[in-house]
Scaffold this motif. Structure first.
Motif, PDB file in Angstrom:
ATOM      1  N   ASP A  77       0.859  -1.180   0.000  1.00 19.41           N
ATOM      2  CA  ASP A  77       0.000   0.000   0.000  1.00 19.41           C
ATOM      3  C   ASP A  77       0.901   1.238   0.000  1.00 19.41           C
ATOM      4  O   ASP A  77       1.405   1.659   1.042  1.00 19.41           O
ATOM      5  N   VAL A  78       1.120   1.817  -1.176  1.00 17.22           N
ATOM      6  CA  VAL A  78       2.043   2.943  -1.322  1.00 17.22           C
ATOM      7  C   VAL A  78       1.572   4.150  -0.517  1.00 17.22           C
ATOM      8  O   VAL A  78       2.390   4.848   0.102  1.00 17.22           O
ATOM      9  N   ALA A  79       0.287   4.404  -0.485  1.00 19.64           N
ATOM     10  CA  ALA A  79      -0.222   5.531   0.300  1.00 19.64           C
ATOM     11  C   ALA A  79       0.108   5.343   1.777  1.00 19.64           C
ATOM     12  O   ALA A  79       0.507   6.294   2.457  1.00 19.64           O
ATOM     13  N   ARG A  80      -0.036   4.136   2.269  1.00 20.23           N
ATOM     14  CA  ARG A  80       0.277   3.859   3.679  1.00 20.23           C
ATOM     15  C   ARG A  80       1.772   4.065   3.950  1.00 20.23           C
ATOM     16  O   ARG A  80       2.148   4.613   4.988  1.00 20.23           O
ATOM     17  N   VAL A  81       2.624   3.629   3.037  1.00 19.39           N
ATOM     18  CA  VAL A  81       4.066   3.837   3.179  1.00 19.39           C
ATOM     19  C   VAL A  81       4.370   5.329   3.258  1.00 19.39           C
ATOM     20  O   VAL A  81       5.096   5.791   4.137  1.00 19.39           O
ATOM     21  N   MET A  82       3.804   6.094   2.335  1.00 19.44           N
ATOM     22  CA  MET A  82       4.059   7.535   2.296  1.00 19.44           C
ATOM     23  C   MET A  82       3.531   8.219   3.554  1.00 19.44           C
ATOM     24  O   MET A  82       4.191   9.102   4.112  1.00 19.44           O
ATOM     25  N   GLU A  83       2.357   7.833   4.009  1.00 17.95           N
ATOM     26  CA  GLU A  83       1.798   8.418   5.229  1.00 17.95           C
ATOM     27  C   GLU A  83       2.654   8.084   6.442  1.00 17.95           C
ATOM     28  O   GLU A  83       2.892   8.944   7.293  1.00 17.95           O
ATOM     29  N   SER A  84       3.156   6.850   6.532  1.00 13.50           N
ATOM     30  CA  SER A  84       3.982   6.487   7.685  1.00 13.50           C
ATOM     31  C   SER A  84       5.287   7.268   7.672  1.00 13.50           C
ATOM     32  O   SER A  84       5.787   7.678   8.724  1.00 13.50           O
ATOM     33  N   LEU A  85       5.840   7.524   6.497  1.00 13.55           N
ATOM     34  CA  LEU A  85       7.047   8.337   6.419  1.00 13.55           C
ATOM     35  C   LEU A  85       6.759   9.784   6.801  1.00 13.55           C
ATOM     36  O   LEU A  85       7.523  10.406   7.543  1.00 13.55           O
ATOM     37  N   ALA A  86       5.658  10.321   6.312  1.00 12.31           N
ATOM     38  CA  ALA A  86       5.292  11.704   6.644  1.00 12.31           C
ATOM     39  C   ALA A  86       5.086  11.880   8.144  1.00 12.31           C
ATOM     40  O   ALA A  86       5.484  12.905   8.718  1.00 12.31           O
ATOM     41  N   GLU A  87       4.500  10.893   8.791  1.00  7.90           N
ATOM     42  CA  GLU A  87       4.293  10.972  10.239  1.00  7.90           C
ATOM     43  C   GLU A  87       5.613  11.007  11.000  1.00  7.90           C
ATOM     44  O   GLU A  87       5.665  11.440  12.149  1.00  7.90           O
ATOM     45  N   GLN A  88       6.700  10.569  10.344  1.00  6.92           N
ATOM     46  CA  GLN A  88       8.024  10.573  10.961  1.00  6.92           C
ATOM     47  C   GLN A  88       8.864  11.778  10.533  1.00  6.92           C
ATOM     48  O   GLN A  88      10.057  11.852  10.796  1.00  6.92           O
ATOM     49  N   GLY A  89       8.222  12.720   9.842  1.00  4.87           N
ATOM     50  CA  GLY A  89       8.896  13.952   9.448  1.00  4.87           C
ATOM     51  C   GLY A  89       9.541  13.928   8.081  1.00  4.87           C
ATOM     52  O   GLY A  89      10.313  14.827   7.735  1.00  4.87           O
ATOM     53  N   LEU A 103      13.994   4.579  10.187  1.00  3.66           N
ATOM     54  CA  LEU A 103      12.580   4.855   9.964  1.00  3.66           C
ATOM     55  C   LEU A 103      11.789   3.555   9.966  1.00  3.66           C
ATOM     56  O   LEU A 103      12.252   2.510   9.509  1.00  3.66           O
ATOM     57  N   VAL A 104      10.579   3.639  10.483  1.00  2.00           N
ATOM     58  CA  VAL A 104       9.664   2.499  10.496  1.00  2.00           C
ATOM     59  C   VAL A 104       8.745   2.669   9.284  1.00  2.00           C
ATOM     60  O   VAL A 104       8.069   3.683   9.152  1.00  2.00           O
ATOM     61  N   ILE A 105       8.740   1.662   8.444  1.00  4.14           N
ATOM     62  CA  ILE A 105       7.949   1.747   7.217  1.00  4.14           C
ATOM     63  C   ILE A 105       6.883   0.669   7.249  1.00  4.14           C
ATOM     64  O   ILE A 105       7.183  -0.518   7.268  1.00  4.14           O
ATOM     65  N   LEU A 106       5.646   1.118   7.276  1.00  8.19           N
ATOM     66  CA  LEU A 106       4.509   0.200   7.279  1.00  8.19           C
ATOM     67  C   LEU A 106       4.167  -0.144   5.841  1.00  8.19           C
ATOM     68  O   LEU A 106       3.928   0.736   5.024  1.00  8.19           O
ATOM     69  N   ASP A 107       4.177  -1.405   5.524  1.00  4.49           N
ATOM     70  CA  ASP A 107       3.821  -1.797   4.153  1.00  4.49           C
ATOM     71  C   ASP A 107       2.889  -2.942   4.207  1.00  4.49           C
ATOM     72  O   ASP A 107       1.976  -3.290   4.130  1.00  4.49           O
TER      73      ASP A 107
END
Length: 75
Positions: A2-14, A71-75
């Motif tokens: 889920d690319v959107a989830r990956v991008m959101e998890s990165l954004a939440e980490q700054g 970084l923690v990446i949720l995929d």
């Protein structure tokens, strides 16, 4: 993945994430996809970037590098 989830998890980490596909490079059969990640977790204005043949290929290169930064990446 889920690319959107990956991008959101990165954004939440700054991390600011940019995906781009370039029409001209696609017509020329060059690596049209670009992935760029930058932001607070990186020191000295470092960024993680790659150009690749597909979105998936960008992720295959960049996600391990981002994990190396802790970084923690949720995929």
């Amino acid at each position: 993945m889920d690319v959107a989830r990956v991008m959101e998890s990165l954004a939440e980490q700054g991390v600011t994430v940019l995906f781009k596909v370039d029409a001209e490079r696609m017509r020329e059969a060059k690596r049209p996809w670009t992935f760029v990640a930058s932001g607070a977790p990186f020191r000295d204005d470092l960024l993680v970037r790659t150009d690749a043949v597909s979105l998936e290929a960008c992720l295959k290169v960049c996600l391990p590098r981002l994990r190396e930064f802790g970084l923690v990446i949720l995929d």
